[in-house]
Design an enzyme around this catalytic site. Structure first.
Site, PDB file in Angstrom:
ATOM      1  N   CYS A  93      35.370  33.769  40.083  1.00  0.00           N
ATOM      2  CA  CYS A  93      34.160  34.548  39.827  1.00  0.00           C
ATOM      3  C   CYS A  93      34.398  35.559  38.714  1.00  0.00           C
ATOM      4  CB  CYS A  93      33.701  35.257  41.104  1.00  0.00           C
ATOM      5  SG  CYS A  93      32.178  36.213  40.888  1.00  0.00           S
ATOM      6  N   CYS A 153      32.638  38.898  39.282  1.00  0.00           N
ATOM      7  CA  CYS A 153      33.315  39.734  40.281  1.00  0.00           C
ATOM      8  C   CYS A 153      34.566  40.398  39.712  1.00  0.00           C
ATOM      9  CB  CYS A 153      33.723  38.894  41.493  1.00  0.00           C
ATOM     10  SG  CYS A 153      32.420  37.881  42.210  1.00  0.00           S
ATOM     11  N   ASP A 154      35.368  39.627  38.969  1.00  0.00           N
ATOM     12  CA  ASP A 154      36.713  40.072  38.632  1.00  0.00           C
ATOM     13  C   ASP A 154      36.985  40.280  37.144  1.00  0.00           C
ATOM     14  OD1 ASP A 154      37.340  39.894  41.357  1.00  0.00           O
ATOM     15  OD2 ASP A 154      37.836  37.769  41.188  1.00  0.00           O
TER      16      ASP A 154
END
Length: 315
Positions: free
Chosen positions: A140, A143-144
């Site tokens: 992701c 997300c990261d």
């Protein structure tokens, strides 16, 4: 009704932000929800080392810690959180029948499906090692990606999602190397053109991943191989992103719930309702677009409210 059958007002299948949020709302509405956590209690977020984009955590929080807190919040309102997973369902009649661990039978007035979706990985031993370590493997970018600001990363994939994630990473990373297994993208032409026009995205076609390299704790490079020339080389990188798709955990519902061509549950637009009255869906089991903890939590709220209104209509 047999003594072995349990009757519940609201059954929640699966945990994670969607399931736990549904449990919080359902418990506060006196629906006495019973939640089975599934084979991965807490869902995909338990594999995420740092969560910094969920509102209310200015210093960030680990995925597992957030899930522990959400579970505790649901239990504070007397939600019944249980170990176990669903092995069979029968939604053909007015009573929603669900079997747990192949043994226990539950009859539920309402069911909220929050079984999520699982990211697909390459299956390399080194990839799985650094994924579990939280040391540089992710599925992701949204997300990261922030953790790799001004660093060099590698992303695997050739579809629209891979192009979108590569473009997202290019805005914060020094360099993004995109590995395409064949000589063609599977993405739409507009998405392919977008990554090709981005200066700091280096596209390697006919290239597959041999191994994710590192010091045992964090990723330092990726070994790749060109399928045409046979040449192998190492690409320096601190992050390795896998964007080859997700598989929704919905197979068990296929005989009763309408799914799209890739297995995601179809919901009535603007609601959490499925094609079966009294059965609702929340989180990534229906969401193939956003797949974020905050959107999953939002749909968990929707599902609980929809279930509450359904029960009220039956009184």
């Amino acid at each position: 009704m047999s003594d072995t059958i349990e009757k519940v007002k609201c059954l929640i299948i699966g945990s994670g932000p969607a399931g736990y949020t549904a449990a919080i709302y359902a418990a506060r509405a006196n629906m006495n929800p019973v939640l089975y956590q599934g084979q991965q209690p807490g869902g995909q977020l338990t594999t995420t080392n740092e969560v910094e984009n969920f509102p209310g955590y200015p210093e960030g929080i680990t995925g597992p810690e957030m899930m522990v807190q959400l579970q505790a919040q649901a239990q504070r309102f007397n939600a019944d959180i249980r170990d176990g997973w669903v092995t069979k369902v029968d939604f053909s009649g007015q009573v929603h029948k669900v079997w747990i661990n192949g043994e226990k039978e539950i009859h539920a007035d309402t069911v909220i499906i929050s079984t999520g979706a699982s990211a697909k990985y390459l299956g390399l031993e080194s990839e799985q090692h650094y994924l579990k370590m939280g040391g540089g493997v992710s599925a992701c970018a949204v997300c990261d990606g922030f953790f790799y600001r001004n660093q060099e990363v590698v992303i695997v994939g050739a579809g629209d999602s891979a192009c979108e994630e590569a473009h997202y990473l290019s805005k914060m990373c020094k360099k993004v190397t995109m590995l395409v297994r064949t000589d063609k993208f599977r993405a739409s032409r507009i998405m392919e053109e977008r990554v090709r026009k981005t200066e700091n995205i280096d596209i390697l076609v006919n290239t597959s991943t041999v191994e994710v390299l590192g010091d045992g704790q964090v990723v330092t490079a990726v070994k790749v191989k060109n399928s045409v020339t046979g040449e192998e080389k190492e690409i320096p990188a601190t992050g390795f992103f896998v964007a080859i798709g997700h598989k929704p955990n919905t197979d068990i519902f296929a005989d009763f719930i309408d799914l799209d061509e890739t297995g995601y549950i179809k919901n009535v637009p603007g609601t959490s309702k499925t094609n079966v009255a009294g059965v609702f869906v929340a989180g990534d089991a229906a969401d193939h677009v956003y797949r974020q903890a905050i959107t999953a939590a939002g749909t968990g709220c929707m599902a609980a409210l929809d279930a509450e209104r359904y029960l009220a209509s039956k009184e």
